[in-house]
Design an enzyme around this catalytic site. Structure first.
Site, short mmCIF file in Angstrom:
data_model
loop_
_atom_site.label_atom_id
_atom_site.label_comp_id
_atom_site.label_asym_id
_atom_site.label_seq_id
_atom_site.Cartn_x
_atom_site.Cartn_y
_atom_site.Cartn_z
N GLU A 286 -2.13 5.10 2.80
CA GLU A 286 -2.10 3.75 2.41
C GLU A 286 -3.43 3.21 2.00
O GLU A 286 -3.41 2.29 1.27
CB GLU A 286 -1.53 2.90 3.74
CG GLU A 286 -0.07 3.09 3.83
CD GLU A 286 0.35 4.50 4.40
OE1 GLU A 286 -0.50 5.10 5.20
OE2 GLU A 286 1.57 4.73 4.57
N HIS B 85 6.49 5.64 12.76
CA HIS B 85 6.91 6.59 11.74
C HIS B 85 5.61 7.01 10.81
O HIS B 85 5.80 7.81 9.79
CB HIS B 85 7.89 5.86 10.85
CG HIS B 85 7.20 4.62 10.09
ND1 HIS B 85 6.56 4.78 9.02
CD2 HIS B 85 7.41 3.21 10.37
CE1 HIS B 85 5.93 3.66 8.54
NE2 HIS B 85 6.39 2.72 9.61
N ASP C 27 0.80 -1.29 -0.13
CA ASP C 27 0.05 -0.31 0.00
C ASP C 27 0.77 1.09 -0.12
O ASP C 27 0.50 2.39 0.20
CB ASP C 27 -0.83 0.10 1.31
CG ASP C 27 0.04 -0.49 2.40
OD1 ASP C 27 1.00 -0.07 2.62
OD2 ASP C 27 -1.00 -0.89 3.57
N HIS D 163 13.40 5.75 12.26
CA HIS D 163 13.28 5.98 10.94
C HIS D 163 13.99 7.26 10.47
O HIS D 163 13.96 8.46 11.03
CB HIS D 163 11.62 6.32 10.53
CG HIS D 163 11.10 6.05 9.24
ND1 HIS D 163 11.34 7.33 8.31
CD2 HIS D 163 10.39 5.31 8.53
CE1 HIS D 163 11.11 6.91 6.89
NE2 HIS D 163 10.29 5.70 7.33
N ARG E 8 2.63 8.47 8.63
CA ARG E 8 2.41 9.98 8.47
C ARG E 8 1.31 10.55 9.35
O ARG E 8 1.38 11.64 9.67
CB ARG E 8 1.96 10.00 6.93
CG ARG E 8 2.87 10.52 6.24
CD ARG E 8 2.45 10.39 4.60
NE ARG E 8 3.73 10.06 3.84
CZ ARG E 8 4.20 10.90 3.21
NH1 ARG E 8 3.96 12.32 2.80
NH2 ARG E 8 5.42 10.54 2.26
N GLU F 227 -0.10 -8.92 -1.03
CA GLU F 227 -0.89 -8.50 0.19
C GLU F 227 -2.03 -7.62 0.01
O GLU F 227 -2.07 -6.29 0.39
CB GLU F 227 0.35 -7.49 1.11
CG GLU F 227 -0.04 -7.43 2.69
CD GLU F 227 0.82 -6.55 3.32
OE1 GLU F 227 0.89 -5.15 3.22
OE2 GLU F 227 1.76 -7.19 4.15
C1 UD1 Z 1 6.65 4.94 3.40
C2 UD1 Z 1 5.39 4.52 3.10
C3 UD1 Z 1 4.56 3.81 4.08
C4 UD1 Z 1 5.45 3.01 4.73
C5 UD1 Z 1 6.86 3.39 5.25
C6 UD1 Z 1 7.78 2.30 5.62
C7 UD1 Z 1 4.10 6.04 1.30
C8 UD1 Z 1 3.39 7.23 1.25
N1 UD1 Z 1 4.35 5.64 2.79
O1 UD1 Z 1 6.34 6.01 4.23
O2 UD1 Z 1 3.45 3.30 3.49
O3 UD1 Z 1 4.86 2.34 6.02
O4 UD1 Z 1 7.37 3.96 3.98
O5 UD1 Z 1 8.94 2.79 6.20
O6 UD1 Z 1 4.54 5.35 0.38
N2 UD1 Z 1 14.15 8.74 4.16
C9 UD1 Z 1 15.56 8.76 4.10
N3 UD1 Z 1 16.03 7.43 3.82
C10 UD1 Z 1 15.27 6.43 3.36
C11 UD1 Z 1 13.94 6.46 3.69
C12 UD1 Z 1 13.29 7.74 3.98
O7 UD1 Z 1 16.11 9.77 4.17
O8 UD1 Z 1 15.95 5.44 3.48
C13 UD1 Z 1 13.37 10.12 4.65
C14 UD1 Z 1 13.62 11.02 3.27
O9 UD1 Z 1 13.52 12.47 3.80
C15 UD1 Z 1 11.99 10.98 2.86
C16 UD1 Z 1 11.27 10.87 4.10
O10 UD1 Z 1 11.98 9.84 4.91
O11 UD1 Z 1 11.56 11.98 2.02
C17 UD1 Z 1 9.89 10.19 4.02
O12 UD1 Z 1 9.89 9.01 3.01
P1 UD1 Z 1 8.44 8.44 2.55
O13 UD1 Z 1 8.97 7.20 1.49
O14 UD1 Z 1 7.94 9.49 1.69
O15 UD1 Z 1 7.51 8.26 3.67
P2 UD1 Z 1 7.84 7.24 4.87
O16 UD1 Z 1 7.01 7.71 5.90
O17 UD1 Z 1 8.93 6.43 4.65
N1 UDP Z 2 12.52 -3.18 10.31
C1 UDP Z 2 14.00 -3.06 10.00
N2 UDP Z 2 14.65 -2.40 10.69
C2 UDP Z 2 14.09 -1.33 11.47
C3 UDP Z 2 12.87 -1.19 11.58
C4 UDP Z 2 11.84 -2.10 10.80
O1 UDP Z 2 14.38 -4.07 9.28
O2 UDP Z 2 14.85 -0.60 12.14
C5 UDP Z 2 11.61 -4.18 9.29
C6 UDP Z 2 10.61 -4.66 10.12
O3 UDP Z 2 11.12 -6.00 10.94
C7 UDP Z 2 9.60 -4.95 9.22
C8 UDP Z 2 9.62 -3.88 8.40
O4 UDP Z 2 10.87 -3.33 8.35
O5 UDP Z 2 9.89 -6.37 8.37
C9 UDP Z 2 8.67 -2.80 8.80
O6 UDP Z 2 8.69 -1.65 8.08
P1 UDP Z 2 8.09 -0.25 8.31
O7 UDP Z 2 7.91 -0.39 9.84
O8 UDP Z 2 9.08 0.67 7.70
O9 UDP Z 2 6.91 -0.16 7.45
P2 UDP Z 2 5.47 -0.77 7.71
O10 UDP Z 2 5.44 -1.97 8.07
O11 UDP Z 2 4.81 0.01 8.60
O12 UDP Z 2 4.84 -0.27 6.43
#
Ligand code: UD1
Ligand code: UDP
Length: 382
Positions: free
Chosen positions: A134, A211, A98, A244, A213, A120
């Site tokens: 999501e 983490h 999602d 995160h 949104r 999923e």
């Molecule tokens: C995204 C997904 C969310 C998922 C989450 C898992 C969307 C809208 N959201 O949210 O469904 O649960 O990933 O973690 O698709 N950033 C870094 N390095 C990284 C990753 C992120 O610097 O490796 C920072 C960047 O500034 C980026 C911000 O995090 O702009 C947000 O990342 P984004 O993918 O937009 O949203 P998530 O909250 O990570």
């Molecule tokens: N996870 C990881 N390292 C971390 C935090 C989470 O490998 O520091 C793994 C966790 O075990 C799970 C997945 O990342 O498999 C979950 O991802 P996240 O919480 O980013 O996203 P969500 O499940 O909320 O979409």
């Protein structure tokens, strides 16, 4: 018959962890060609997963920007994936879950008239703003998908109620549990320096992640304030919080919890460290979807820091409780588990409503059935 080319597309950490076993299963099938496209909606957190599972993408769109917007991600994925599809011309695209990568990649595939498999599929809260975005991403992806891989019967029923033909939905279990089977081991040695120093024998470990949104801003601050009070009440607990990389998460978490004795704010963990940390934890507090699936399988109680969940199965099994983000509620629910042995025991049992470790095999068999390579449909996960 020409081998069907299956293009798996993902972009964030959880998608990568859950698609990795499937990519391996497609590669091992012998009669499907596996290609991988990463959008890199996450960069560092995605690369950690690619490294551990030894996945070298065939295409890397490298779209991540600091402070990226939903429209920005959508546009870059849509344009980037379209180019890949025009060049590769795959027979099927697989997307997961999602995220915005999921939805935009599915839309790009639809525009190019390529079949879409949704892994999923069918998770719902029926509230379009929770989780945001999501719930809408997975609904829209579901509208586009030609074949749906639902982890559980509940997810299957959600799709049927929405008018999807049961003939194109497979109940497979969640590939998260496939991944978990390959990562947790009793003799595991942590790579992360902070985890190496933790005394897992004398301390009760609370693992925290948050983490989402919809929790950014005050809800996340409430969670941190609750953690601060909890850790100050006990001398036998340690809170481990891999934070995160989103600056909107990093800043409040470090401001409220930084330098606090008993709290370890650490970088995102590579997945082997993370899964083995879960297996050694006493309790998990999280707003993550993936952790709600993994921790029950490891017998660890989970308090969900959200007002709803699309994963009711472990709540029904009694190992997960949805507590929201009100500071006092988070404190009270956590103290109940820390102070009341019988309450803790009631939640701390291993259940596997999300899978048996064979979801990827079932998905591969369903894909083979779809292409007429077998006349046997895979049996459902129950
Ligand atoms: C995204 C997904 C969310 C998922 C989450 C898992 C969307 C809208 N959201 O949210 O469904 O649960 O990933 O973690 O698709 N950033 C870094 N390095 C990284 C990753 C992120 O610097 O490796 C920072 C960047 O500034 C980026 C911000 O995090 O702009 C947000 O990342 P984004 O993918 O937009 O949203 P998530 O909250 O990570
Ligand atoms: N996870 C990881 N390292 C971390 C935090 C989470 O490998 O520091 C793994 C966790 O075990 C799970 C997945 O990342 O498999 C979950 O991802 P996240 O919480 O980013 O996203 P969500 O499940 O909320 O979409």
């Amino acid at each position: 018959m020409k081998k069907p080319v299956i293009l798996t597309i993902f972009g964030t950490r959880p998608e990568a962890i859950k698609m990795a076993p499937l990519v391996q299963a497609i590669e091992n099938s012998g009669d499907l060609v596996s290609k991988v496209c990463v959008t890199a909606q996450h960069r560092q957190m995605l690369d950690q997963v690619l490294d551990i599972f030894n996945i070298t993408p065939d295409y890397d769109l490298n779209i991540m920007r600091g402070g990226q917007s939903l429209s920005g991600i959508t546009t870059l994925v849509l344009e980037g994936v379209e180019k890949v599809l025009m060049q590769l011309k795959p027979d099927m695209v697989l997307v997961h879950g999602d995220t915005t990568t999921t939805f935009a990649a599915a839309l790009a595939a639809f525009y190019c008239k390529v079949s879409v498999g949704h892994v999923e599929a069918g998770l719902r809260t029926y509230d379009k703003y929770f989780p945001f975005p999501e719930e809408m991403n997975r609904k829209l992806t579901g509208c586009i998908a030609d074949i749906h891989f639902s982890p559980t019967e509940t997810n299957f029923n959600n799709l049927v109620r929405e008018g999807v033909s049961p003939e194109i939905i497979y109940i497979t279990g969640n590939t998260a549990i496939d991944a978990l089977k390959s990562t947790v081991s009793v003799s595991y040695e942590f790579e992360n320096e902070s985890l190496k120093r933790i005394n897992f024998n004398n301390k009760r470990i609370i693992t925290v992640t948050a983490h989402r949104r919809e929790n950014l801003g005050q809800p996340l601050k409430n969670i941190c304030l609750a953690l601060k009070e909890i850790v100050q009440k006990y001398d036998d607990i340690e809170i481990i919080y891999p934070v995160h990389l989103n600056p909107q998460v990093q800043e409040p978490v470090k401001e409220i919890l930084g330098e606090l004795p008993g709290v370890h704010l650490i970088d995102p963990l590579q997945v082997l460290d993370m899964h083995n940390l879960l297996s050694k934890s006493y309790l998990v507090l999280t707003d993550s979807g993936g952790l709600q699936e993994e921790a029950p399988s490891l017998g660890k109680p989970v308090l969900v820091l959200r007002n709803e969940t699309e994963r009711p199965e472990a709540v029904e099994a009694g190992t997960v409780k949805v507590v929201g983000t009100d500071k006092n509620t988070v404190i009270n629910e956590t103290l109940k588990l820390l102070d009341d042995e019988s309450e803790y025991r009631r939640m701390a049992h291993s259940v596997n409503p999300y899978g048996d470790g064979h979801a990827s095999d079932r998905i591969v068999e369903a894909i083979r059935y779809w292409f007429g390579m077998t006349d046997k449909k895979p049996a459902s996960f129950r």
